[in-house]
Motif scaffolding. Structure first.
Motif, PDB file in Angstrom:
ATOM      1  N   GLY A 194      27.372  34.013  -9.805  1.00  0.00           N
ATOM      2  CA  GLY A 194      28.477  33.539  -9.176  1.00  0.00           C
ATOM      3  C   GLY A 194      27.985  33.318  -7.741  1.00  0.00           C
ATOM      4  N   ARG A 195      26.953  34.022  -7.254  1.00  0.00           N
ATOM      5  CA  ARG A 195      26.300  33.840  -5.770  1.00  0.00           C
ATOM      6  C   ARG A 195      25.468  32.903  -5.644  1.00  0.00           C
ATOM      7  NH1 ARG A 195      29.803  37.575  -2.941  1.00  0.00           N
ATOM      8  NH2 ARG A 195      29.988  39.408  -4.169  1.00  0.00           N
ATOM      9  N   GLU A 196      24.748  31.975  -6.853  1.00  0.00           N
ATOM     10  CA  GLU A 196      23.732  31.174  -6.970  1.00  0.00           C
ATOM     11  C   GLU A 196      24.498  29.926  -5.947  1.00  0.00           C
ATOM     12  OE1 GLU A 196      22.774  30.259 -10.922  1.00  0.00           O
ATOM     13  OE2 GLU A 196      21.831  32.189 -11.292  1.00  0.00           O
ATOM     14  N   ASP A 197      25.335  29.644  -6.193  1.00  0.00           N
ATOM     15  CA  ASP A 197      26.062  28.645  -5.253  1.00  0.00           C
ATOM     16  C   ASP A 197      26.206  29.192  -3.693  1.00  0.00           C
ATOM     17  OD1 ASP A 197      26.790  25.924  -6.944  1.00  0.00           O
ATOM     18  OD2 ASP A 197      27.641  27.539  -8.192  1.00  0.00           O
ATOM     19  N   ILE A 198      26.176  28.150  -2.928  1.00  0.00           N
ATOM     20  CA  ILE A 198      26.523  28.459  -1.406  1.00  0.00           C
ATOM     21  C   ILE A 198      28.083  28.716  -1.673  1.00  0.00           C
ATOM     22  CG2 ILE A 198      26.890  26.174  -0.640  1.00  0.00           C
ATOM     23  CD1 ILE A 198      25.127  27.185   1.860  1.00  0.00           C
TER      24      ILE A 198
END
Length: 341
Positions: A240-244
């Protein structure tokens, strides 16, 4: 003297701080004079923006600034394609779209002021199922793209007709997987400031800080060497923290206001504001002989891209690669799509 570490019990570097509760997660960080930021999210899934009135929010006691798209040097970003706006401009494409960003002396003032931002919308038809979004008459999420199909992957191996002709049994199946919320323990949080060298320094939880940097730099029209992203204890991620998420907001605040800035999402903000695991709709036809040898597979994969591409292209490529499973199937036909909704 042996220096082998094989079989040895090696303490984790960060274990003691986490067990004792002394680890400093991004939400724990503060600086003197820090400003607090809150996002105004879209109230529509798909709509034209007619106007944004920030006057009441700007006049609220303790408010220092209210940003809209006009305050962003280059109002676009994306991990693979720049199809997202830092702050919504022209229209919104999901309830997670940020429309405005309030900065105040206290978190309470920022929370109160964001409720005062008034946005006028002209609603557009929505499409919430990728299978419907693929139809010719479906409303377009990104008109400039010309289609809601963001990416299509075609695989052909062998002769699919001959493969099924060799099968003693043919099994048809239809499978679906839903959206999945990552629900990591620490919601999005971060602190940013201008360091002694004048660089924008951002303390945040992230999985791909190298990819964050090029997106931040692009949105602010700055060289990457003028931006630092420092990743401390993360508090869970699971993809879930791959995206900015809040990194560009933090960088923008520190850069324009020349003061330390901080954002901490509530759980509601977190669920609303970050991407989810892609839903998939999967149609399989599999042929096999009586002794269990696979002869053919015909597969259709349709992934829900959501409103923005993000990592949907690589996710579809991975799904396509693994679609037949760990088997050597001589005859394969795969059509895979990831679709804007």
């Amino acid at each position: 003297m042996s220096t082998s570490l094989i079989g040895a019990g090696i303490p984790r570097i960060d274990a003691w701080d986490k067990v004792l509760g002394t680890a400093m997660y991004p939400a724990d960080l503060n600086m003197p004079g820090v400003l607090h930021g809150k996002i105004v999210f879209s109230e529509r899934a798909h709509a034209r923006i007619i106007g944004i009135d920030t006057s009441a929010a700007r006049a609220y006691p303790g408010v220092v600034a209210v940003f809209t798209h006009a305050d962003v040097p280059c109002n676009e970003f994306g991990i693979n394609v720049n199809d997202q706006r830092v702050l919504a401009e022209g229209k919104v494409r999901s309830l997670s779209d940020p429309v405005a960003l309030v900065w105040a002396e206290t978190e309470q003032a920022a929370l109160a002021a964001r409720k005062l931002v008034k946005v006028e919308y002209d609603d557009l038809p929505g499409v919430f199922d990728p299978r419907q979004a693929m139809q010719p008459q479906a409303p377009l999420i990104h008109e400039e793209h010309g289609s809601n199909v963001y990416r299509y992957i075609k695989v052909r191996k062998g002769d699919i007709t001959a493969g099924f002709a060799q099968a003693d049994v043919i099994v048809d199946g239809y499978y679906t997987t839903p959206f999945e919320e990552h629900a990591y323990l620490q919601p999005e949080a971060g602190l940013a400031y201008l360091d002694d060298a004048g660089r924008i320094s951002i303390h945040v939880a992230a999985q791909w800080p190298h990819d964050d940097l090029h997106q931040i730099a692009h949105a602010l029209k700055l060289p990457q060497d003028q931006i630092r992203e420092i990743v401390g204890p993360i508090g869970g991620a699971f993809g879930g923290r791959e995206d900015i998420s809040i990194q560009i907001f933090l960088a923008l605040g520190a850069y324009l206001l020349k003061r330390p800035v901080k954002i901490v999402y509530s759980r509601e903000d977190s669920v609303r504001g970050h991407g989810k695991r892609h839903p998939f709709y999967m149609k399989y036809r599999t042929g096999a002989t009586r002794d269990g040898i696979l002869t053919a597979q015909e597969i259709e994969l349709i992934a829900d891209c959501g409103a923005y591409a993000s990592t949907s292209g690589p996710v579809l490529a991975n799904a396509t690669s693994f679609a037949p499973g760990p088997y050597c199937v001589p005859h394969v036909k795969i059509d895979a799509y990831t679709v804007y909704t």
